[in-house]
Design a protein around this motif. Structure first.
Motif, PDB file in Angstrom:
ATOM      1  N   ALA A  31       0.825  -1.207   0.000  1.00 37.80           N
ATOM      2  CA  ALA A  31       0.000   0.000   0.000  1.00 37.80           C
ATOM      3  C   ALA A  31       0.866   1.269   0.000  1.00 37.80           C
ATOM      4  CB  ALA A  31      -0.918   0.009   1.224  1.00 37.80           C
ATOM      5  N   SER A  32       2.180   1.105  -0.032  1.00 33.29           N
ATOM      6  CA  SER A  32       3.090   2.241   0.118  1.00 33.29           C
ATOM      7  C   SER A  32       3.575   2.796  -1.214  1.00 33.29           C
ATOM      8  CB  SER A  32       4.312   1.826   0.941  1.00 33.29           C
ATOM      9  OG  SER A  32       5.174   1.005   0.162  1.00 33.29           O
ATOM     10  N   ASP A  33       4.110   4.007  -1.146  1.00 33.12           N
ATOM     11  CA  ASP A  33       4.736   4.611  -2.322  1.00 33.12           C
ATOM     12  C   ASP A  33       5.997   3.850  -2.730  1.00 33.12           C
ATOM     13  OD1 ASP A  33       2.791   6.581  -2.524  1.00 33.12           O
ATOM     14  OD2 ASP A  33       3.922   8.036  -1.345  1.00 33.12           O
ATOM     15  N   ALA A  34       6.674   3.231  -1.769  1.00 37.07           N
ATOM     16  CA  ALA A  34       7.874   2.442  -2.088  1.00 37.07           C
ATOM     17  C   ALA A  34       7.524   1.282  -3.011  1.00 37.07           C
ATOM     18  CB  ALA A  34       8.513   1.917  -0.806  1.00 37.07           C
ATOM     19  N   PHE A  35       6.377   0.647  -2.787  1.00 33.73           N
ATOM     20  CA  PHE A  35       5.925  -0.458  -3.641  1.00 33.73           C
ATOM     21  C   PHE A  35       5.709   0.041  -5.069  1.00 33.73           C
ATOM     22  CE2 PHE A  35       2.241  -3.200  -5.043  1.00 33.73           C
ATOM     23  CZ  PHE A  35       2.970  -4.362  -5.219  1.00 33.73           C
ATOM     24  N   LYS A  36       5.084   1.211  -5.188  1.00 40.05           N
ATOM     25  CA  LYS A  36       4.879   1.798  -6.525  1.00 40.05           C
ATOM     26  C   LYS A  36       6.219   2.126  -7.169  1.00 40.05           C
ATOM     27  CE  LYS A  36       0.534   3.696  -4.981  1.00 40.05           C
ATOM     28  NZ  LYS A  36       0.084   4.767  -4.134  1.00 40.05           N
ATOM     29  N   ALA A  37       7.138   2.674  -6.387  1.00 48.74           N
ATOM     30  CA  ALA A  37       8.459   3.028  -6.914  1.00 48.74           C
ATOM     31  C   ALA A  37       9.230   1.798  -7.379  1.00 48.74           C
ATOM     32  CB  ALA A  37       9.257   3.791  -5.852  1.00 48.74           C
ATOM     33  N   LEU A  38       8.989   0.656  -6.750  1.00 50.10           N
ATOM     34  CA  LEU A  38       9.653  -0.591  -7.142  1.00 50.10           C
ATOM     35  C   LEU A  38       8.864  -1.353  -8.206  1.00 50.10           C
ATOM     36  CD1 LEU A  38      11.029  -1.886  -3.737  1.00 50.10           C
ATOM     37  CD2 LEU A  38      12.292  -0.851  -5.620  1.00 50.10           C
ATOM     38  N   LYS A  39       7.989  -0.625  -8.899  1.00 44.76           N
ATOM     39  CA  LYS A  39       7.223  -1.175 -10.017  1.00 44.76           C
ATOM     40  C   LYS A  39       6.391  -2.387  -9.618  1.00 44.76           C
ATOM     41  CE  LYS A  39      10.367   0.737 -13.389  1.00 44.76           C
ATOM     42  NZ  LYS A  39      11.147   0.549 -14.597  1.00 44.76           N
ATOM     43  N   HIS A  40       5.814  -2.314  -8.415  1.00 43.43           N
ATOM     44  CA  HIS A  40       4.891  -3.318  -7.888  1.00 43.43           C
ATOM     45  C   HIS A  40       5.508  -4.705  -7.751  1.00 43.43           C
ATOM     46  CE1 HIS A  40       2.296  -0.057  -9.403  1.00 43.43           C
ATOM     47  NE2 HIS A  40       1.669  -0.267  -8.270  1.00 43.43           N
ATOM     48  N   LYS A  41       6.810  -4.755  -7.512  1.00 44.59           N
ATOM     49  CA  LYS A  41       7.476  -6.048  -7.295  1.00 44.59           C
ATOM     50  C   LYS A  41       7.216  -6.501  -5.864  1.00 44.59           C
ATOM     51  CE  LYS A  41       9.350  -6.230 -11.371  1.00 44.59           C
ATOM     52  NZ  LYS A  41       8.803  -7.082 -12.397  1.00 44.59           N
ATOM     53  N   LYS A  42       6.654  -7.707  -5.727  1.00 43.39           N
ATOM     54  CA  LYS A  42       6.281  -8.237  -4.416  1.00 43.39           C
ATOM     55  C   LYS A  42       7.358  -9.103  -3.796  1.00 43.39           C
ATOM     56  CE  LYS A  42       1.365  -8.656  -5.443  1.00 43.39           C
ATOM     57  NZ  LYS A  42       0.223  -9.587  -5.382  1.00 43.39           N
ATOM     58  N   SER A  43       8.032  -9.876  -4.629  1.00 43.95           N
ATOM     59  CA  SER A  43       8.967 -10.855  -4.088  1.00 43.95           C
ATOM     60  C   SER A  43       9.957 -11.272  -5.174  1.00 43.95           C
ATOM     61  CB  SER A  43       8.211 -12.092  -3.574  1.00 43.95           C
ATOM     62  OG  SER A  43       7.533 -12.736  -4.644  1.00 43.95           O
TER      63      SER A  43
END
Length: 122
Positions: A31-43
């Motif tokens: 849910a964070s901006d960091a997730f968006k910045a990492l192009k939605h990479k989960k794992s």
């Protein structure tokens, strides 16, 4: 295995955590901006043989993980073995191109796109 008595770095460092704790943490990250910045990479998946190869180096007691970006701003995860004093094990082992600077693991399989079957942790 190296003797880690008296060292700040222990071969038993880290903690096992619950599935609930992990699910809550990964949900906050996603849910964070960091997730968006990492192009939605989960794992990222890295294979057993590569991880065990890192740990099989003389003196290795654990792994340090670095996070980086490639030239296209895609996330990367790097793993390098550490000795008992916390030094990265980056010595020349053989005269091969792959090991001229030591073993550094990268090029894992990212989710997305490789997310099947879906994980329960994120």
């Amino acid at each position: 295995m190296a003797d880690d008595k008296g060292s700040d770095f222990k071969s038993n460092d880290g903690n096992w955590v619950s599935k609930k704790h992990t699910q809550e943490s990964t949900a906050r990250f996603q849910a964070s901006d960091a997730f968006k910045a990492l192009k939605h990479k989960k794992s990222v998946f890295l294979g057993e043989k590569k991880i065990l190869r890192l740990l099989s180096q003389d003196g290795a007691i654990g792994i340090r993980t670095y996070i980086g970006l490639d030239a296209d701003d895609n996330p990367q995860v790097f793993m390098v073995a550490l000795d008992v004093e916390g030094n990265e094990i980056l010595r020349l082992e053989k005269s091969t191109r792959e090991q001229s600077e030591g073993l550094i693991l990268d090029d894992g399989r990212w989710c997305p796109p490789l997310c099947e079957p879906p994980g329960v942790l994120g």
